[in-house]
Structure formats: C-alpha cells, structure tokens
Scaffold this motif. Structure first.
Motif, PDB file in Angstrom:
ATOM      1  N   ARG A 151       0.848  -1.183   0.000  1.00 44.45           N
ATOM      2  CA  ARG A 151       0.000   0.000   0.000  1.00 44.45           C
ATOM      3  C   ARG A 151       0.886   1.237   0.000  1.00 44.45           C
ATOM      4  NH1 ARG A 151      -4.553   2.497   4.113  1.00 44.45           N
ATOM      5  NH2 ARG A 151      -2.711   3.023   5.363  1.00 44.45           N
ATOM      6  N   LEU A 152       0.739   2.023  -1.031  1.00 46.64           N
ATOM      7  CA  LEU A 152       1.457   3.285  -1.113  1.00 46.64           C
ATOM      8  C   LEU A 152       0.604   4.385  -0.481  1.00 46.64           C
ATOM      9  CD1 LEU A 152       2.849   3.166  -4.760  1.00 46.64           C
ATOM     10  CD2 LEU A 152       3.797   2.185  -2.659  1.00 46.64           C
ATOM     11  N   SER A 153       1.289   5.316   0.145  1.00 47.55           N
ATOM     12  CA  SER A 153       0.614   6.464   0.747  1.00 47.55           C
ATOM     13  C   SER A 153       1.193   7.745   0.182  1.00 47.55           C
ATOM     14  CB  SER A 153       0.798   6.457   2.265  1.00 47.55           C
ATOM     15  OG  SER A 153       0.244   5.307   2.846  1.00 47.55           O
ATOM     16  N   CYS A 154       0.360   8.744   0.110  1.00 46.39           N
ATOM     17  CA  CYS A 154       0.796  10.062  -0.344  1.00 46.39           C
ATOM     18  C   CYS A 154       0.242  11.081   0.638  1.00 46.39           C
ATOM     19  CB  CYS A 154       0.302  10.337  -1.749  1.00 46.39           C
ATOM     20  SG  CYS A 154       0.740  11.973  -2.397  1.00 46.39           S
ATOM     21  N   ALA A 155       1.143  11.733   1.354  1.00 46.90           N
ATOM     22  CA  ALA A 155       0.747  12.781   2.291  1.00 46.90           C
ATOM     23  C   ALA A 155       0.770  14.114   1.578  1.00 46.90           C
ATOM     24  CB  ALA A 155       1.695  12.790   3.480  1.00 46.90           C
ATOM     25  N   ALA A 156      -0.340  14.829   1.674  1.00 45.86           N
ATOM     26  CA  ALA A 156      -0.468  16.090   0.955  1.00 45.86           C
ATOM     27  C   ALA A 156      -0.606  17.245   1.935  1.00 45.86           C
ATOM     28  CB  ALA A 156      -1.681  16.045   0.033  1.00 45.86           C
ATOM     29  N   SER A 157      -0.119  18.374   1.534  1.00 40.96           N
ATOM     30  CA  SER A 157      -0.308  19.582   2.326  1.00 40.96           C
ATOM     31  C   SER A 157      -0.718  20.709   1.383  1.00 40.96           C
ATOM     32  CB  SER A 157       0.975  19.947   3.064  1.00 40.96           C
ATOM     33  OG  SER A 157       2.015  20.218   2.149  1.00 40.96           O
ATOM     34  N   GLY A 158      -1.437  21.671   1.927  1.00 38.24           N
ATOM     35  CA  GLY A 158      -1.899  22.773   1.102  1.00 38.24           C
ATOM     36  C   GLY A 158      -3.386  22.997   1.292  1.00 38.24           C
ATOM     37  N   ARG A 208      -5.707  23.865  -0.809  1.00 36.67           N
ATOM     38  CA  ARG A 208      -6.629  23.475  -1.866  1.00 36.67           C
ATOM     39  C   ARG A 208      -6.617  21.986  -2.144  1.00 36.67           C
ATOM     40  NH1 ARG A 208      -5.337  26.273  -7.122  1.00 36.67           N
ATOM     41  NH2 ARG A 208      -7.366  25.399  -7.691  1.00 36.67           N
ATOM     42  N   ILE A 209      -5.981  21.191  -1.293  1.00 32.74           N
ATOM     43  CA  ILE A 209      -5.816  19.789  -1.621  1.00 32.74           C
ATOM     44  C   ILE A 209      -7.150  19.056  -1.646  1.00 32.74           C
ATOM     45  CG2 ILE A 209      -5.444  18.909   0.716  1.00 32.74           C
ATOM     46  CD1 ILE A 209      -3.533  17.994  -2.549  1.00 32.74           C
ATOM     47  N   GLY A 210      -8.107  19.499  -0.852  1.00 31.81           N
ATOM     48  CA  GLY A 210      -9.399  18.827  -0.820  1.00 31.81           C
ATOM     49  C   GLY A 210     -10.150  18.908  -2.132  1.00 31.81           C
ATOM     50  N   SER A 211      -9.856  19.917  -2.942  1.00 30.70           N
ATOM     51  CA  SER A 211     -10.543  20.087  -4.218  1.00 30.70           C
ATOM     52  C   SER A 211      -9.697  19.621  -5.395  1.00 30.70           C
ATOM     53  CB  SER A 211     -10.930  21.550  -4.421  1.00 30.70           C
ATOM     54  OG  SER A 211      -9.777  22.371  -4.419  1.00 30.70           O
ATOM     55  N   ILE A 225      -7.341   2.902  -5.687  1.00 24.16           N
ATOM     56  CA  ILE A 225      -6.955   4.227  -5.216  1.00 24.16           C
ATOM     57  C   ILE A 225      -8.048   4.749  -4.290  1.00 24.16           C
ATOM     58  CG2 ILE A 225      -7.986   5.415  -7.207  1.00 24.16           C
ATOM     59  CD1 ILE A 225      -5.653   7.440  -7.030  1.00 24.16           C
ATOM     60  N   SER A 226      -7.624   5.423  -3.238  1.00 22.32           N
ATOM     61  CA  SER A 226      -8.584   6.006  -2.298  1.00 22.32           C
ATOM     62  C   SER A 226      -7.981   7.269  -1.704  1.00 22.32           C
ATOM     63  CB  SER A 226      -8.947   5.012  -1.196  1.00 22.32           C
ATOM     64  OG  SER A 226      -7.794   4.653  -0.455  1.00 22.32           O
ATOM     65  N   ARG A 227      -8.831   8.044  -1.049  1.00 23.86           N
ATOM     66  CA  ARG A 227      -8.350   9.272  -0.426  1.00 23.86           C
ATOM     67  C   ARG A 227      -9.092   9.515   0.873  1.00 23.86           C
ATOM     68  NH1 ARG A 227      -9.234  13.918  -4.640  1.00 23.86           N
ATOM     69  NH2 ARG A 227      -8.485  15.236  -2.932  1.00 23.86           N
ATOM     70  N   ASP A 228      -8.417  10.182   1.778  1.00 26.66           N
ATOM     71  CA  ASP A 228      -9.006  10.594   3.053  1.00 26.66           C
ATOM     72  C   ASP A 228      -8.716  12.081   3.182  1.00 26.66           C
ATOM     73  OD1 ASP A 228      -9.621  11.198   5.684  1.00 26.66           O
ATOM     74  OD2 ASP A 228      -8.906   9.290   6.454  1.00 26.66           O
ATOM     75  N   ASN A 229      -9.690  12.889   2.844  1.00 30.65           N
ATOM     76  CA  ASN A 229      -9.465  14.331   2.829  1.00 30.65           C
ATOM     77  C   ASN A 229      -9.254  14.899   4.232  1.00 30.65           C
ATOM     78  OD1 ASN A 229      -9.520  14.589   0.064  1.00 30.65           O
ATOM     79  ND2 ASN A 229     -11.705  15.083  -0.018  1.00 30.65           N
ATOM     80  N   THR A 230      -9.812  14.239   5.231  1.00 24.23           N
ATOM     81  CA  THR A 230      -9.624  14.752   6.594  1.00 24.23           C
ATOM     82  C   THR A 230      -8.163  14.621   7.023  1.00 24.23           C
ATOM     83  OG1 THR A 230     -10.193  12.637   7.590  1.00 24.23           O
ATOM     84  CG2 THR A 230     -11.982  14.186   7.216  1.00 24.23           C
ATOM     85  N   LYS A 231      -7.505  13.595   6.509  1.00 19.44           N
ATOM     86  CA  LYS A 231      -6.096  13.380   6.820  1.00 19.44           C
ATOM     87  C   LYS A 231      -5.173  13.898   5.721  1.00 19.44           C
ATOM     88  CE  LYS A 231      -6.939   9.206   9.565  1.00 19.44           C
ATOM     89  NZ  LYS A 231      -6.646   7.748   9.715  1.00 19.44           N
TER      90      LYS A 231
END
Length: 121
Positions: free
Chosen positions: A18-25, A27-30, A68-74
């Motif tokens: 399982r690959l993870s991608c940590a995002a910051s910013g 506008r990332i939720g959109s 592929i999945s995403r968790d916008n809260t995290k």
C-alpha cells in the motif's frame, strides 16, 4: 501543494503493498489526485486517479488489482496494490491537479518525490 509518497519496497510476485501520499496545502481537498509510475528505460505512465468527488479511474494494466482512495480529513491518498507482478516494478509518483484530463500528466501541477516498488518473480 506539497506531496510526499511512501510505502514502496520489495515484494514477491502475487504480494501486496500500500502506497501512501501525504499532501499539504489549502486546496488539496478540491484537487484530483493521481498515481503514475516509471519503469527503468520507459516513460512515466498513468496508473490511477481519484477526483475530488472520489470518482476513480485506472489504467487497464492495473484494473482489478489496484485500488486508489483518499481521506481528505487526513490529506492522504492511497494506492492499494494487490496481485503484484514483476512488470509493476517502477518508481511510483503521486500527483495533484485541477484539470479533468486525469490520465494526462500535464493535468498535474504538483508531484511527489516517488517511491520505489520492486516485484521479484
């Protein structure tokens, strides 16, 4: 937007990662999020994408094996890879963008540093 991919490694054929991608910013939720990969001697290619509405798209070569999945809260994006094959060996990159041509690399203005996935036969 900044992205950092992790979770790569060495696995035997048939295994999972399982690959993870940590995002910051802000506008990332959109943002639409994508995973691409580049094998030695080959061009970077589309793997999977997820829109901000969580619609998902896959390359034919990974359909049914990768999710592929995403968790916008995290502010995280994941790529679950099952039934791995030696031909999945590549550096995997996560990317973020705001255009709707999700399979096109030019859609994505932000890229992570890449994480190596090696599948042994």
């Amino acid at each position: 937007v900044q992205l950092q991919a992790s979770g790569g490694g060495l696995v035997q054929a048939g295994g999972s990662l399982r690959l993870s991608c940590a995002a910051s910013g802000r506008r990332i939720g959109s943002a639409h999020m994508g995973w691409f990969r580049q094998a030695p001697g080959k061009e970077r290619e589309f793997v999977a994408a997820i829109t901000w509405r969580t619609n998902t798209y896959y390359a034919d070569s990974v359909k049914g094996r990768f999710t592929i999945s995403r968790d916008n809260t995290k502010k995280m994006v994941y790529l679950q890879m099952n039934s791995l094959r030696p031909e999945d060996t590549a550096v995997y990159y996560c990317a973020a963008g705001y255009s709707d041509t999700l399979r096109d690399q030019s859609t994505y203005g932000y890229w992570g540093q890449g994480t190596q996935v090696t599948v042994s036969s």
